[in-house]
Design a protein around this motif. Structure first.
Motif, PDB file in Angstrom:
ATOM      1  N   PRO A   1       1.177   6.256   6.940  1.00  0.00           N
ATOM      2  CA  PRO A   1       2.123   6.311   8.005  1.00  0.00           C
ATOM      3  C   PRO A   1       3.182   5.327   7.866  1.00  0.00           C
ATOM      4  O   PRO A   1       2.760   4.270   7.344  1.00  0.00           O
ATOM      5  CB  PRO A   1       1.086   6.354   9.144  1.00  0.00           C
ATOM      6  CG  PRO A   1      -0.123   6.714   8.723  1.00  0.00           C
ATOM      7  CD  PRO A   1      -0.211   6.243   7.231  1.00  0.00           C
ATOM      8  N   GLY A   2       4.348   5.812   7.970  1.00  0.00           N
ATOM      9  CA  GLY A   2       5.771   4.843   8.036  1.00  0.00           C
ATOM     10  C   GLY A   2       6.179   4.650   6.713  1.00  0.00           C
ATOM     11  O   GLY A   2       7.073   3.671   6.593  1.00  0.00           O
TER      12      GLY A   2
ATOM     13  N   ALA B   1       6.004  -4.664   6.381  1.00  0.00           N
ATOM     14  CA  ALA B   1       5.415  -4.638   5.091  1.00  0.00           C
ATOM     15  C   ALA B   1       5.875  -4.829   3.738  1.00  0.00           C
ATOM     16  O   ALA B   1       5.624  -4.803   2.838  1.00  0.00           O
ATOM     17  CB  ALA B   1       4.884  -3.250   4.872  1.00  0.00           C
ATOM     18  N   ARG B   2       7.116  -5.469   4.009  1.00  0.00           N
ATOM     19  CA  ARG B   2       7.934  -5.847   2.803  1.00  0.00           C
ATOM     20  C   ARG B   2       7.601  -7.086   2.251  1.00  0.00           C
ATOM     21  O   ARG B   2       6.804  -7.975   3.104  1.00  0.00           O
ATOM     22  CB  ARG B   2       9.479  -5.928   3.310  1.00  0.00           C
ATOM     23  CG  ARG B   2       9.927  -4.516   3.550  1.00  0.00           C
ATOM     24  CD  ARG B   2      11.355  -4.496   4.098  1.00  0.00           C
ATOM     25  NE  ARG B   2      11.607  -3.034   4.767  1.00  0.00           N
ATOM     26  CZ  ARG B   2      12.620  -2.596   5.646  1.00  0.00           C
ATOM     27  NH1 ARG B   2      13.308  -3.671   5.690  1.00  0.00           N
ATOM     28  NH2 ARG B   2      12.658  -1.539   5.864  1.00  0.00           N
ATOM     29  N   PHE B   3       8.248  -7.740   1.094  1.00  0.00           N
ATOM     30  CA  PHE B   3       7.676  -8.712   0.469  1.00  0.00           C
ATOM     31  C   PHE B   3       8.596  -9.300  -0.557  1.00  0.00           C
ATOM     32  O   PHE B   3       9.867  -8.470  -0.785  1.00  0.00           O
ATOM     33  CB  PHE B   3       6.264  -8.377  -0.410  1.00  0.00           C
ATOM     34  CG  PHE B   3       6.550  -7.615  -1.469  1.00  0.00           C
ATOM     35  CD1 PHE B   3       6.871  -8.011  -2.710  1.00  0.00           C
ATOM     36  CD2 PHE B   3       6.677  -6.191  -1.428  1.00  0.00           C
ATOM     37  CE1 PHE B   3       7.176  -7.482  -3.906  1.00  0.00           C
ATOM     38  CE2 PHE B   3       6.760  -5.526  -2.619  1.00  0.00           C
ATOM     39  CZ  PHE B   3       7.080  -6.066  -3.833  1.00  0.00           C
ATOM     40  N   SER B   4       8.580 -10.492  -1.165  1.00  0.00           N
ATOM     41  CA  SER B   4       9.337 -11.022  -2.335  1.00  0.00           C
ATOM     42  C   SER B   4       8.308 -11.779  -3.060  1.00  0.00           C
ATOM     43  O   SER B   4       7.116 -12.044  -2.636  1.00  0.00           O
ATOM     44  CB  SER B   4      10.299 -11.986  -1.301  1.00  0.00           C
ATOM     45  OG  SER B   4       9.966 -13.147  -1.069  1.00  0.00           O
TER      46      SER B   4
ATOM     47  N   GLN C   1       0.996  -1.299  -0.002  1.00  0.00           N
ATOM     48  CA  GLN C   1       0.027   0.001   0.021  1.00  0.00           C
ATOM     49  C   GLN C   1       0.828   1.102  -0.089  1.00  0.00           C
ATOM     50  O   GLN C   1       1.891   1.249   0.664  1.00  0.00           O
ATOM     51  CB  GLN C   1      -0.874   0.083   1.189  1.00  0.00           C
ATOM     52  CG  GLN C   1      -1.803  -1.196   1.467  1.00  0.00           C
ATOM     53  CD  GLN C   1      -2.695  -1.358   0.205  1.00  0.00           C
ATOM     54  OE1 GLN C   1      -3.451  -0.387  -0.260  1.00  0.00           O
ATOM     55  NE2 GLN C   1      -2.669  -2.502  -0.614  1.00  0.00           N
ATOM     56  N   PHE C   2       0.431   2.177  -0.745  1.00  0.00           N
ATOM     57  CA  PHE C   2       1.290   3.595  -0.949  1.00  0.00           C
ATOM     58  C   PHE C   2       0.463   4.617  -0.318  1.00  0.00           C
ATOM     59  O   PHE C   2       1.414   5.315   0.654  1.00  0.00           O
ATOM     60  CB  PHE C   2       1.355   3.973  -2.400  1.00  0.00           C
ATOM     61  CG  PHE C   2       2.252   2.968  -3.329  1.00  0.00           C
ATOM     62  CD1 PHE C   2       3.443   3.321  -3.817  1.00  0.00           C
ATOM     63  CD2 PHE C   2       1.758   1.803  -3.537  1.00  0.00           C
ATOM     64  CE1 PHE C   2       3.959   2.427  -4.435  1.00  0.00           C
ATOM     65  CE2 PHE C   2       2.460   0.852  -4.391  1.00  0.00           C
ATOM     66  CZ  PHE C   2       3.662   0.983  -4.894  1.00  0.00           C
ATOM     67  N   THR C   3      -0.666   4.944  -0.486  1.00  0.00           N
ATOM     68  CA  THR C   3      -1.600   6.064  -0.100  1.00  0.00           C
ATOM     69  C   THR C   3      -2.787   5.969   0.507  1.00  0.00           C
ATOM     70  O   THR C   3      -3.444   4.987   0.374  1.00  0.00           O
ATOM     71  CB  THR C   3      -1.334   7.416  -1.145  1.00  0.00           C
ATOM     72  OG1 THR C   3      -2.491   6.808  -2.077  1.00  0.00           O
ATOM     73  CG2 THR C   3      -0.227   7.534  -1.839  1.00  0.00           C
ATOM     74  N   ALA C   4      -3.263   6.935   1.407  1.00  0.00           N
ATOM     75  CA  ALA C   4      -4.544   6.920   1.617  1.00  0.00           C
ATOM     76  C   ALA C   4      -5.011   8.357   1.587  1.00  0.00           C
ATOM     77  O   ALA C   4      -4.145   9.489   1.863  1.00  0.00           O
ATOM     78  CB  ALA C   4      -4.824   6.385   2.912  1.00  0.00           C
TER      79      ALA C   4
END
Length: 430
Positions: free
Chosen positions: A265-266, A285-288, A244-247
């Protein structure tokens, strides 16, 4: 742990190829509490698609019957999830990839839950109205976030199953259940508004949060929902399967029409000189991309603020940090809030023996945002192509229109000019 889960280990994957239901949500939470990763998939996938996706994800178990779901529900279903569900995205390559959070530490698992709760205000009094299929990441995230906070979810039939979207039925649920939150795509809002124009608008004062995403929302729809729903309740967010980027509260949008908001936030957002959007995210919130280190490396880069990822979308930031999207991934088609990757559709159609070349793209559609169109070089008829697609592609991916040409327009380097084809198709609409 139930006997059905006894042979599964933390980190294993369980593919869910069944329709959404209250039991479906319970299974997702139960698995995640055990550190086992549910893989929500569209149950309408053809056998061809299933085989291709599952071969890469290597699930320890594949659930294809709703009767199997109760055996996977544990008493721990409301305990802390140890990761995110592994949703699948095709990307511009057309090759399905699992977005994998990995097993989180207890601290990071708590941060993951807390972040959503703090942003959207999930609490024990919430009633979340589920509109979209639960194999999509956003409706599943809102439903599980509500349940973890002690709230409840509605929008299901008396047997707990999730029916198709029906404005009349949704209106009745609003009257009867008085939901406080819902996630939707703009196509849902358009259909609800049309129904309410014809039959009357229900009392919407129960809502404290109406979040929409998944496709661009027409200005007229945005302004109408701001006026119809309680002040401060309507929000838009921008994100992807990966993160997720924005709200953005609608009141912010009013002063900056077209924005999708500032970084959540963050997070921090940066835009390259070529317009590509990058977002730093906290560790939880990271991923591969599962089993694909090369694609993972391409998605991430180091920045002074920490690791940042991109899904290839383009945009610009204003002086106050509000993001405006200039285009989704170049080839992506978003129809009814569902991502359709042209390469995947092209690959399926190109296997037809009477197709010499094919290009797939999206054109504007008043109801769905975009519709999938294919331009074909070859001797296959429209009926033959439609039958071929029905055997190999889920409904959102099947072209709604076939066009035929002697050759496809290409650049000097051989790339198909999809935008040119899309513009031509749009100009010729009745």
């Amino acid at each position: 742990m139930t006997p059905a889960l006894a042979d599964l280990q933390p980190g294993d994957r369980v593919a869910l190829l069944v329709p959404g239901s209250t039991a479906y949500v319970d299974v997702v939470l139960s698995l995640l509490a055990e550190g086992i990763f549910p893989v929500p998939l569209d149950p309408r996938l053809t056998p061809h698609e299933r085989e291709r996706i599952l071969a890469n994800l290597q699930p320890a178990r594949t659930i294809t019957a709703e009767s199997q779901l109760p055996t996977l529900v544990t008493e721990r279903k409301r305990e802390l999830p140890r990761g995110r569900p592994m949703h699948v995205t095709s990307g511009t390559t057309g090759t399905p990839k699992g977005v994998f959070s990995g097993l989180l530490s207890e601290d990071n698992a708590r941060r993951l839950v807390a972040e959503e709760r703090e942003l959207w205000g999930f609490n024990a009094t919430d009633v979340n109205l589920v509109l979209s299929p639960l194999y999509h990441s956003a409706p599943l995230r809102f439903a599980t976030g509500t349940l973890l906070a002690g709230g409840r979810v509605v929008g299901f039939d008396s047997d707990g199953r999730q029916p198709g979207f029906d404005p009349e039925r949704i209106t009745q649920i609003i009257d009867d259940e008085r939901p406080t939150t819902m996630f939707c795509v703009p196509a849902h809002l358009q259909r609800l508004l049309a129904h309410w124009d014809a039959h009357g608008t229900p009392d919407l004062s129960c809502f404290r949060l109406v979040a929409h995403a998944g496709a661009a929302c027409p200005d007229v729809v945005k302004r109408r929902i701001i006026n119809l729903f309680p002040a401060g309740s309507t929000w838009e967010f921008y994100g992807s399967t990966e993160g997720q980027f924005t709200a953005c509260a609608s009141e912010e949008w009013l002063s900056r029409p077209g924005t999708v908001g500032r970084a959540r936030p963050g997070r921090t957002i940066a835009v390259d000189d070529d317009g590509q959007i990058w977002c730093t995210v906290p560790e939880h919130a990271r991923f591969s991309y599962f089993n694909d280190p090369d694609k993972t490396a391409q998605a991430w880069r180091a920045t002074p603020d920490g690791p940042a990822f991109s899904v290839g979308d383009l945009g610009r930031l204003d002086t106050e940090g509000y993001l405006h999207l200039d285009g989704r991934r170049e080839d992506l088609v978003i129809t009814g809030g569902v991502n359709v990757y042209p390469t995947e559709v092209e690959n399926a159609l190109a296997e037809h023996p009477l197709v010499a070349d094919v290009a797939v793209y999206g054109v504007p559609d008043e109801q769905w945002g975009q519709r999938v169109v294919a331009t074909v070089v070859g001797t296959a008829s429209e009926d033959e192509l439609d039958g071929w697609a029905r055997e190999r592609l889920a409904p959102p991916k099947r072209p709604k229109e076939y066009r035929f040409s002697d050759e496809l327009p290409r650049t000097l380097t051989g790339k198909v000019r999809r935008r040119e084809l899309a513009a031509e198709a749009d100009d010729e609409r009745p």
